[in-house]
Structure formats: C-alpha cells, structure tokens
Design an enzyme around this catalytic site. Structure first.
Site, PDB file in Angstrom:
ATOM      1  N   GLY A 114     -18.058   7.706  -2.592  1.00 54.42           N
ATOM      2  CA  GLY A 114     -16.945   7.679  -3.546  1.00 54.42           C
ATOM      3  C   GLY A 114     -17.216   6.556  -4.538  1.00 54.42           C
ATOM      4  N   ASN A 115     -16.172   6.157  -5.228  1.00 48.46           N
ATOM      5  CA  ASN A 115     -16.315   5.164  -6.291  1.00 48.46           C
ATOM      6  C   ASN A 115     -16.917   3.847  -5.799  1.00 48.46           C
ATOM      7  OD1 ASN A 115     -14.603   2.725  -7.623  1.00 48.46           O
ATOM      8  ND2 ASN A 115     -15.339   4.183  -9.136  1.00 48.46           N
ATOM      9  N   LYS A 132       0.854  -1.195   0.000  1.00 44.78           N
ATOM     10  CA  LYS A 132       0.000   0.000   0.000  1.00 44.78           C
ATOM     11  C   LYS A 132       0.880   1.231   0.000  1.00 44.78           C
ATOM     12  CE  LYS A 132      -4.469   0.836   0.188  1.00 44.78           C
ATOM     13  NZ  LYS A 132      -5.558  -0.087  -0.146  1.00 44.78           N
ATOM     14  N   GLY A 150     -20.549   6.860   2.742  1.00 45.44           N
ATOM     15  CA  GLY A 150     -19.598   7.198   1.693  1.00 45.44           C
ATOM     16  C   GLY A 150     -20.332   7.285   0.364  1.00 45.44           C
TER      17      GLY A 150
HETATM   18  N1  GLU Z   1      -7.160   0.173  -3.545  1.00 47.73           N
HETATM   19  C1  GLU Z   1      -7.959  -0.986  -3.795  1.00 47.73           C
HETATM   20  C2  GLU Z   1      -8.029  -1.877  -2.565  1.00 47.73           C
HETATM   21  O1  GLU Z   1      -7.905  -1.444  -1.440  1.00 47.73           O
HETATM   22  C3  GLU Z   1      -7.487  -1.722  -5.049  1.00 47.73           C
HETATM   23  C4  GLU Z   1      -6.077  -2.178  -5.002  1.00 47.73           C
HETATM   24  C5  GLU Z   1      -5.545  -2.654  -6.341  1.00 47.73           C
HETATM   25  O2  GLU Z   1      -6.300  -2.709  -7.295  1.00 47.73           O
HETATM   26  O3  GLU Z   1      -4.375  -2.982  -6.394  1.00 47.73           O
HETATM   27  O4  GLU Z   1      -8.297  -3.038  -2.659  1.00 47.73           O
END
Ligand code: GLU
Length: 427
Positions: free
Chosen positions: A220-221, A106, A218
């Site tokens: 968002g997307n 992350k 929320g």
């Molecule tokens: N940010 C998204 C998650 O928390 C997607 C991560 C990704 O596609 O690598 O799962």
C-alpha cells in the site's frame, strides 16, 4: 486453534509495563490506559442497486491533553472496536514521540471499499460525517487517511463538514489532495519517515545501507514509498508480499537480484494489490504469502496490518535478520515481542517508525492555517529533521538506560503525555 490477539489488550499491556516502570500514579494511569471518548454509530447507505446497507462505524478519542486529537480513518471488512481503541492509543504516543502538539484518535468503518462503487463510497463518507460532524473539527479532532482510505475520501468528508457548518475549514481533515488544501509530500511521508528512521538506525549500527537487504510485507502507500526510498539509498529489496485481490490470497513476489518498487507500483491497483501475471512477466518469483518473513535478509519491514509477527512465525525468521522495522501499527504481538528482544534484533517500534504520516499531517494543518503552502523540498526537509531527531532521542535513551527500543519510545511519550494531563490539572 490458532491463538487470537486483541490489539487493545496488547496496547494496554505495553502501556502498563512502562507506566509501572516510571511509577506513574494511579490516576494518570487509569486515565491513559483507555480512550477518553468512544463513538459507535450506524450509517445507512443507498447502494447502486436500490437496496439500503447499514454500516457500523467508530470514532475513538484516546487523549487530547497535548492538543486536538489526531488520527486516521480505516475502511476494513474486519475492523473491530478494540482495534480502533488500540490505534487511537498508539496515535497519542505517536504524536508525543515526535513532539507535535496533537493528541490521539482513530476512526473506522466496517466495509470493503474494494467491492463498492465510487458513488457508494462517497455516500458512506458523507454519512460518516453527518453522524460525527459535531465531534470533529480543526480544534477538536482531525481525521486523516489510513488503511484503504485516500485523499478522495477525505475531500468528500471535508465537503460534507463544510456544507453542514457553512464555512471553509481546510484544517478539519488532512491527507487532502494537493491543490485542495493538501500538502506536497504527504503521500510519501509515512514511507519516507520509516526509511529516515531505518537510515539513522543503520548508521548507529555501523551497517552501510547499500550493503543491506530487506523484505517487506504490504504494498500500500506506506510500503511503496518505504521501498522506493530504501532502494534509492542503495538498499536491495529482495521480496514484497501483498494481498492479491483477484485470487483472495496473499503472495510474496521475490527477485533475488533486487525488486524495483517503481515497476511494481506500475502494476498494482489502488489498494496495493500487485498483478500476479504481470509480475511473473517481469521476472518475479511468486511464493506463498508469508514467505516474505523467511527470507535471508538483514531487515524485515512489516507494512500491512497488526498481529503479523507472532510466536508461531518466529522460527521462520532468518538468523540473518538484524532489524525489525515496524512500518505498520501493532505488527508484533507481545509474546513475539519478548522473543524479538531476546534474539537481539534491533527494533524500530511502530509509533516511532510510522510517525512520518502524522508529522506531515501536522505540517498540512499548519499550512492550511496560514493558507500558504510550502514547496515539496521544504516539507520533506522538515519531515526528515523531525524523524531523525525523534529516532535519535529514542535510540540514545535506549542506549543510556539499556532499554528495549519499544520501551524507550514509550518512556518519552508517556512522560510527555503525563506531564500534559497533570499540568492541565486533570489528574
Ligand atoms: N493514519 C496514519 C497513522 O496511523 C496518519 C494519521 C494522521 O495523519 O493523522 O499514523
């Protein structure tokens, strides 16, 4: 003083509990209860007014035994290293629970893109990659969008990476715009994945989706597409709560006859903030920010940030609530989690519930590797199959061994990752 929660301690406590239950040996446990690599760095950015602002940034790799590390990059003014650590760990379990050959990572930048121009955001993205380029790549660590980042941010990062390396590497990053190496269906994927899990869950509980009501935190997307599919399948959405960027507070927008996600999407900004006046004109009641969780509904869907369901708010949750569908990462604190379990609320745990995003990111990588892109129906069919199977595996194990759903999901993921680190000979 209100209690504060540290998401990394939360993630470690969840892991320790199941690792002990599975009698994972000390070496594997010591390796998996913390990230393998942490990078913290600063990014100087020339702002539009001529001043230089220095941003703090992170990229944390929790584990790559099952494949290249994978996970999004968040932009948030309150980002912390411990949040990114927890999120990197959850990515490892997320990829493992849907059985895709990727590890967990992350990234985060402490910033508020809502107050930055496009040019400033572009320079920030390029600066991030200038610091990080040797530690990311299609076979090493593959970033993606997360809170307040999108396809445009991904393209600036990809372009900087390709400019430095002098080659084209479309699989270096996912969540790219369609036509520029992105996959059809990626925008919908996380929210749709949430509802594929929810649909299976309701089937097992013998609750027809069209008789259910829900409230969501929320817009968002993730929340928007979860709301769209849930209502398309016949569910009635009663309330949507989101941050209001003008008044700098959260509001809950309620319509007891059913919210229409499409009309709400038309009056939100790109960060998920719904326009209050326009909502009122469309017949929505405007309530306090946390009113979303005290509604008499069957399903609660936290789809914003971590640590939203705490013991302090639990008494507000209606006795009618039967399912807690964790679309966000880490929305429930461990002490609240124990009470959710005691109340007999069915839980769809975060790293299973929101795994649709990374599953589609994996499809995006596969398509980039072939340089051949699938039609949207094919992507969504594959996504639906993967999420349905992952949910059913966790649900069956929970039933068979009388486990809490979160623990059952951890059992599956930890077993897969422990097997990978052992077979590689790391522990
Ligand atoms: N940010 C998204 C998650 O928390 C997607 C991560 C990704 O596609 O690598 O799962």
């Amino acid at each position: 003083m209100a209690q504060t929660y540290n998401p990394f301690e939360n993630a470690q406590a969840q892991f320790d509990k199941v690792a002990d239950m599975l009698q994972v040996d000390e070496g594997a446990k010591a390796l998996l209860r913390q990230p393998m690599q942490e990078l913290r760095f600063t990014i100087p950015v020339k702002m539009d007014d001529g001043t230089v602002k220095v941003f703090n940034a992170f990229r944390i790799k929790h584990n790559s035994a099952r494949g290249p590390a994978k996970g999004g990059i968040r932009f948030h003014p309150h980002e912390t290293v411990d949040t990114v650590r927890a999120l990197s760990m959850w990515m490892t379990w997320k990829c493992a629970v849907v059985d895709i050959p990727l590890g967990g990572a992350k990234g985060g930048i402490i910033c508020d893109p809502r107050t930055m121009s496009q040019g400033e955001q572009e320079r920030l993205c390029r600066g991030y990659i200038r610091q990080l380029w040797s530690q990311v790549g299609p076979t090493l660590d593959v970033p993606a969008p997360d809170v307040m980042t999108n396809g445009q941010h991904m393209m600036w990062m990809l372009d900087e990476y390709e400019t430095i390396t002098g080659q084209r590497y479309p699989g270096m990053i996912t969540g790219k715009p369609v036509g520029l190496g992105g996959s059809l269906g990626r925008t919908e994927a996380t929210g749709f994945g949430v509802v594929y899990c929810l649909r299976e869950c309701l089937k097992n509980m013998q609750l027809p989706i069209e008789t259910t009501t829900a409230s969501i935190q929320g817009f968002g997307n993730v929340a928007e597409y979860a709301a769209r599919l849930y209502t398309q399948l016949g569910g009635k959405l009663i309330a949507v709560s989101c941050w209001n960027n003008t008044d700098k507070v959260a509001y809950t927008f309620r319509k007891l006859t059913g919210c229409d996600p499409e009309e709400l999407a038309a009056i939100k900004d790109k960060f998920g903030s719904i326009d209050k006046e326009k909502a009122i004109a469309l017949g929505y009641e405007v309530l306090e920010g946390d009113a979303w969780l005290s509604q008499d509904v069957d399903i609660l869907i936290p789809a914003a940030l971590e640590n939203q369901i705490t013991p302090a708010v639990l008494p507000k949750i209606s006795q009618q609530v039967k399912v807690l569908c964790e679309a966000a990462n880490g929305p429930t604190t461990p002490d609240a989690d124990a009470q959710i379990r005691e109340r007999g609320i069915m839980l769809i745990p975060d790293f299973l519930c929101n795994a649709g995003g990374v599953t589609c990111s994996y499809f995006e990588q596969v398509q980039c590797n072939m340089n051949y892109f699938w039609p949207k129906d094919e992507v969504l069919q594959k996504l639906e199959a993967a999420m349905t199977k992952a949910f059913q595996d966790v649900y069956d194990l929970a039933q068979e061994k009388q486990l809490y759903m979160r623990d059952a999901a951890y059992v599956i993921s930890i077993n897969r990752v422990v097997n990978a680190v052992k077979t590689r000979g790391w522990v």
